[in-house]
Design a protein around this motif. Sequence first.
Motif, PDB file in Angstrom:
ATOM      1  N   SER A 186      55.536  43.472  38.417  1.00  0.00           N
ATOM      2  CA  SER A 186      56.104  44.780  38.060  1.00  0.00           C
ATOM      3  C   SER A 186      57.629  44.785  38.029  1.00  0.00           C
ATOM      4  O   SER A 186      58.217  45.505  37.231  1.00  0.00           O
ATOM      5  CB  SER A 186      55.597  45.844  39.036  1.00  0.00           C
ATOM      6  N   LYS A 189      47.152  36.208  41.302  1.00  0.00           N
ATOM      7  CA  LYS A 189      45.920  36.162  40.520  1.00  0.00           C
ATOM      8  C   LYS A 189      45.413  34.721  40.447  1.00  0.00           C
ATOM      9  O   LYS A 189      44.282  34.431  40.799  1.00  0.00           O
ATOM     10  CB  LYS A 189      46.153  36.708  39.117  1.00  0.00           C
ATOM     11  N   SER A 244      47.688  37.046  34.793  1.00  0.00           N
ATOM     12  CA  SER A 244      46.284  36.770  35.090  1.00  0.00           C
ATOM     13  C   SER A 244      45.718  35.608  34.277  1.00  0.00           C
ATOM     14  O   SER A 244      44.502  35.442  34.223  1.00  0.00           O
ATOM     15  CB  SER A 244      45.447  38.034  34.877  1.00  0.00           C
TER      16      SER A 244
HETATM   17  C1  LIG Z   1      48.399  42.348  38.391  1.00  0.00           C
HETATM   18  C2  LIG Z   1      49.193  42.394  37.150  1.00  0.00           C
HETATM   19  C3  LIG Z   1      50.506  42.895  37.118  1.00  0.00           C
HETATM   20  C4  LIG Z   1      51.173  43.533  38.333  1.00  0.00           C
HETATM   21  O1  LIG Z   1      51.499  42.617  39.252  1.00  0.00           O
HETATM   22  P1  LIG Z   1      52.235  43.017  40.616  1.00  0.00           P
HETATM   23  O2  LIG Z   1      52.592  41.664  41.137  1.00  0.00           O
HETATM   24  O3  LIG Z   1      51.264  43.778  41.442  1.00  0.00           O
HETATM   25  O4  LIG Z   1      53.442  43.809  40.266  1.00  0.00           O
HETATM   26  C5  LIG Z   1      51.199  42.837  35.941  1.00  0.00           C
HETATM   27  N1  LIG Z   1      50.641  42.345  34.822  1.00  0.00           N
HETATM   28  C6  LIG Z   1      49.382  41.864  34.806  1.00  0.00           C
HETATM   29  C7  LIG Z   1      48.814  41.318  33.546  1.00  0.00           C
HETATM   30  C8  LIG Z   1      48.620  41.883  35.968  1.00  0.00           C
HETATM   31  O5  LIG Z   1      47.366  41.409  35.954  1.00  0.00           O
END
Ligand SMILES: *Cc1c(COP(=O)(O)O)cnc(C)c1O
Length: 363
Positions: A80, A199, A178
């Motif tokens: 984020s 992830k 991800s």
């Molecule tokens: C989980 C996710 C985010 C957010 O990640 P954070 O580390 O919680 O800020 C952003 N983009 C994608 C594609 C995600 O899967």
Amino acid sequence: MNTANRIFNFSAGPSMLPLPVLEQAKREMVNYQGCGMSVMEMSHRSKEFKAIIERAEQDLRDLMDIPDSYKVLFLQGGGSLQFSMIPLNLFHKSKKADFIITGSWAKKAAQEAAKFGEVNILASSEEDTFTYIPQVEPEKFSKDADYCYITYNNTIYGTRYTKIPDTGDVPLVSDLSSMILSEELDLTKFGLVFAGAQKNIGPAGVTIVIIREDLIGLASQEIPTMLNYQIHAKHGSLYNTPPCYAIYMAGLTFQWIKEQGGVSAMQKINEEKAALLYGTIDNSSMFRCPVAEKDRSLMNVVFVTGDEVLDKKFIAQAKAEGLMNLGGHRTVGGMRASIYNAMPMKGVQTLVNFMIKFERENI
Ligand SMILES: *Cc1c(COP(=O)(O)O)cnc(C)c1O
């Protein structure tokens, strides 16, 4: 369950880590390689930690075939924070960026960029609940944009790009949170990519940014120091205390992927796992995948029964069998099985067997 009494965790993130990685961390927990302390207790300027971060970077470079003209940064703030750092650092000429909106993460990134410049939405699949990746013709991309932004794999909706958009000379920026290290990717097609670790890499707390050198140093010097890529690049991610332990864990995962045969080997297993799961869904008269077939994610497999009560029953009974966190994202409901690199084929087989049994018992 396996020998360590571990469940199969289908969480979208934080998510499963390879058992050998956790076991190595456990062995090294209180006394890292004979130095008498834990990695958590070490100075980030020590020679031990320097070796850890340098090896992690080199292993990632080897795995992703990162060209020398790109810097690898280990940052904090999650995926984020990149939604803000990217516009703060890359808006410099036209202060315009193109976005393709394929889900909530792309939307959030666009909203953040709009605070600092002009956001041009080229396409969106929102009207169809983000169940597909919109095609954008090369001539639609703005010639004068400072960058173009995509989310490569959409964690919540279960879609992914299978072809990298051609943005010409405009730097392509992509969120790989991800899908990083799950399939081979030609990094030379991108100006900047990033991924939060939680992830597919390691514990939450470290975010990896891979940035082409010519995109470093464009930012106004008025932006906060900690948000300037140039500062982190200049100091080898050691401008201030980095998330040392998360970097160490990420490094162990990189070593594990190398031992498995690298990203191409991971991709092969990931394709097999996804094929087994999507095949089961497609052959079922109870389960259905709402995502356009050509755009289906290898990492996040979304499916529904069409009956919310039945979905809830499925998720609860699966949990009792050690198949955990199969609920879809709170905004979409249904089911989602996140099958990142660390999810073994055995986990997907166990899930598929459970789905077949559940269908038989509930028609
Ligand atoms: C989980 C996710 C985010 C957010 O990640 P954070 O580390 O919680 O800020 C952003 N983009 C994608 C594609 C995600 O899967």
